[in-house]
Design an enzyme around this catalytic site. Structure first.
Site, PDB file in Angstrom:
ATOM      1  CG  ASP A 138     -30.502  16.470  20.747  1.00 17.50           C
ATOM      2  OD1 ASP A 138     -30.964  15.641  19.868  1.00 17.50           O
ATOM      3  OD2 ASP A 138     -29.572  16.381  21.369  1.00 17.50           O
ATOM      4  CE  LYS A 140     -27.774  13.393  19.470  1.00 15.14           C
ATOM      5  NZ  LYS A 140     -28.769  12.997  20.354  1.00 15.14           N
ATOM      6  CG  ASN A 143     -27.962  15.373  16.020  1.00 15.60           C
ATOM      7  OD1 ASN A 143     -28.287  14.543  15.469  1.00 15.60           O
ATOM      8  ND2 ASN A 143     -28.807  15.927  17.109  1.00 15.60           N
ATOM      9  CG  ASP A 156     -32.203  15.224  14.901  1.00 16.52           C
ATOM     10  OD1 ASP A 156     -31.606  14.257  15.514  1.00 16.52           O
ATOM     11  OD2 ASP A 156     -33.281  15.213  14.775  1.00 16.52           O
ATOM     12  CB  THR A 173     -26.994  12.744  24.832  1.00 15.15           C
ATOM     13  OG1 THR A 173     -26.620  14.055  24.092  1.00 15.15           O
ATOM     14  CG2 THR A 173     -27.522  11.788  23.908  1.00 15.15           C
TER      15      THR A 173
HETATM   16  C1  LIG Z   1     -36.647  14.035  12.233  1.00 12.32           C
HETATM   17  O1  LIG Z   1     -35.406  13.938  11.484  1.00 12.32           O
HETATM   18  C2  LIG Z   1     -34.999  15.307  11.125  1.00 12.32           C
HETATM   19  C3  LIG Z   1     -33.701  15.487  10.103  1.00 12.32           C
HETATM   20  O2  LIG Z   1     -32.681  14.495  10.793  1.00 12.32           O
HETATM   21  C4  LIG Z   1     -31.500  14.238  10.053  1.00 12.32           C
HETATM   22  C5  LIG Z   1     -31.408  14.741   8.743  1.00 12.32           C
HETATM   23  C6  LIG Z   1     -30.175  14.450   8.160  1.00 12.32           C
HETATM   24  C7  LIG Z   1     -29.711  13.355   8.749  1.00 12.32           C
HETATM   25  C8  LIG Z   1     -29.667  13.028   9.869  1.00 12.32           C
HETATM   26  C9  LIG Z   1     -30.414  13.466  10.620  1.00 12.32           C
HETATM   27  O3  LIG Z   1     -31.059  13.132  11.743  1.00 12.32           O
HETATM   28  C10 LIG Z   1     -30.015  12.076  12.541  1.00 12.32           C
HETATM   29  C11 LIG Z   1     -30.201  10.693  12.145  1.00 12.32           C
HETATM   30  O4  LIG Z   1     -30.816  10.332  11.363  1.00 12.32           O
HETATM   31  N1  LIG Z   1     -28.887  10.079  12.028  1.00 12.32           N
HETATM   32  C12 LIG Z   1     -27.941  10.326  13.415  1.00 12.32           C
HETATM   33  C13 LIG Z   1     -28.538   8.926  11.141  1.00 12.32           C
HETATM   34  C14 LIG Z   1     -28.068   9.340  10.062  1.00 12.32           C
HETATM   35  C15 LIG Z   1     -26.850  10.302   9.860  1.00 12.32           C
HETATM   36  N2  LIG Z   1     -26.782  10.897   8.654  1.00 12.32           N
HETATM   37  C16 LIG Z   1     -25.507  10.903   7.985  1.00 12.32           C
HETATM   38  C17 LIG Z   1     -25.565  11.654   6.752  1.00 12.32           C
HETATM   39  C18 LIG Z   1     -24.320  11.787   5.921  1.00 12.32           C
HETATM   40  N3  LIG Z   1     -24.703  12.820   5.050  1.00 12.32           N
HETATM   41  C19 LIG Z   1     -25.778  13.486   5.174  1.00 12.32           C
HETATM   42  N4  LIG Z   1     -26.551  14.426   4.356  1.00 12.32           N
HETATM   43  C20 LIG Z   1     -27.671  14.865   4.912  1.00 12.32           C
HETATM   44  N5  LIG Z   1     -28.383  14.306   6.005  1.00 12.32           N
HETATM   45  C21 LIG Z   1     -27.801  13.566   7.028  1.00 12.32           C
HETATM   46  C22 LIG Z   1     -26.352  12.925   6.471  1.00 12.32           C
HETATM   47  N6  LIG Z   1     -28.314  13.158   7.846  1.00 12.32           N
END
Ligand SMILES: COCCOc1ccc2cc1OCC(=O)N(C)CCCNCc1c[nH]c3ncnc(c13)N2
Length: 285
Positions: A138, A140, A143, A156, A173
């Site tokens: 996945d 994209k 992520n 993710d 997607t």
């Molecule tokens: C089951 O889940 C497993 C882990 O999934 C994620 C881990 C960390 C993530 C995002 C993850 O999944 C996608 C998701 O929730 N979005 C697309 C919304 C938030 C976007 N993040 C933006 C972001 C900015 N600086 C970050 N530093 C660390 N992690 C981040 C971000 N996001």
């Protein structure tokens, strides 16, 4: 003998929650500071009722086990997790510069040097995953994150699988899916390789190659590998050749898949896939 320190049991009171970083399908992500060490992390909150509703227990457990076990500079670290009555909290490495997606949308498209840097990082991360029998499935732009030095981090692993055999689950997607995925056929490591080509195209042109008005049109374009290069922006022949070579990739692997001794060929499949990925990394400089 050296006693292994018991895994620390984290709880919400160990953290000070900061600004929201974004909202995903199953939860929100916040920046947070661990109070004792002052270490900055990202905390992803997933509501248990969402997990019940979408029945994603196994997928989430598999994802957490996979992401905890992976150690690579281009894969976002999952340090640990904890839960309270209604939520599960994932303690994650913080990517200060956020989603690569935003950079792509802001600039329209990336320079070849930038695209090559990100594709090489992605290729190395995916080759590492494939050596550990993990297919992401996945990949994209949403992520793909950037840390404070602009280094790419894959987040993710929601659809990733520990794979020693053919996979049949439909996921991701449509835009980034390889033909064997959209046909819901057995697939293997090659699906991540295919996605590299799609992302390389999107980094250079600003949109994925098979974009269409409807999902079924995208589906048809993927199946026909109906890929063309616009005249602008100017892209080098090397970059176009890389994209063409990788999106013809599933053909190479599909022949091996079609052979009845698929299981036996998987090992050379893996090493072929890793060789292939390293070759792409080499090419993308
Ligand atoms: C089951 O889940 C497993 C882990 O999934 C994620 C881990 C960390 C993530 C995002 C993850 O999944 C996608 C998701 O929730 N979005 C697309 C919304 C938030 C976007 N993040 C933006 C972001 C900015 N600086 C970050 N530093 C660390 N992690 C981040 C971000 N996001």
């Amino acid at each position: 003998e050296q006693r292994k320190s018991p895994e620390k049991q984290w709880s919400l009171k160990d953290f000070e929650i900061g600004k929201p970083l974004g909202k995903g399908k199953f939860g929100r992500v916040y920046v947070a500071r661990e109070l004792q060490s002052k270490y900055i992390v990202a905390l992803k909150l997933i509501f248990k009722e969402q997990i019940e509703k979408y029945k994603i227990h196994h997928q989430l457990r598999r994802e957490m086990e996979i992401q905890t076990s992976l150690r690579h500079p281009n894969i976002l670290r999952l340090y640990g997790w904890f839960h309270d009555d209604e939520r599960i909290f994932l303690i994650l490495e913080y990517a200060h510069r956020g989603e690569l997606y935003r950079l792509l949308r802001k600039n329209g498209h990336l320079s070849e040097k930038q695209a090559a840097t990100y594709i090489a990082s992605l290729t190395n991360a995916l080759a590492y995953c494939h050596e550990k029998h993990v297919i992401h499935r996945d990949i994209k732009p949403e992520n793909l994150l950037l840390d404070h030095e602009g280094r790419l981090k894959i987040a993710d692993f929601g659809w990733s699988v520990q794979s020693r055999s053919k996979r049949h689950t439909m996921c991701g997607t449509l835009d980034y899916l390889a033909p064997e995925m959209v046909e819901n056929k057995a697939h293997d490591y090659a699906v991540d390789n295919w996605t590299l080509g799609i992302l390389c195209y999107e980094f250079l042109y600003g949109a994925p190659p098979f974009e269409a008005e409807t999902q079924s049109d995208t589906f048809k374009r993927i199946m026909r590998v109906d890929l063309s290069f616009p005249s602008t922006p100017t892209v080098s022949e090397d970059a176009k050749n890389l994209i063409l070579r990788v999106t013809s990739g599933p053909g190479l692997h599909t022949k091996a898949l079609a052979s009845e001794d698929f299981g036996a060929s998987l090992d050379n499949q893996e090493c072929r896939s890793c060789w292939y990925m390293r070759y792409i990394a080499f090419l993308s400089f």
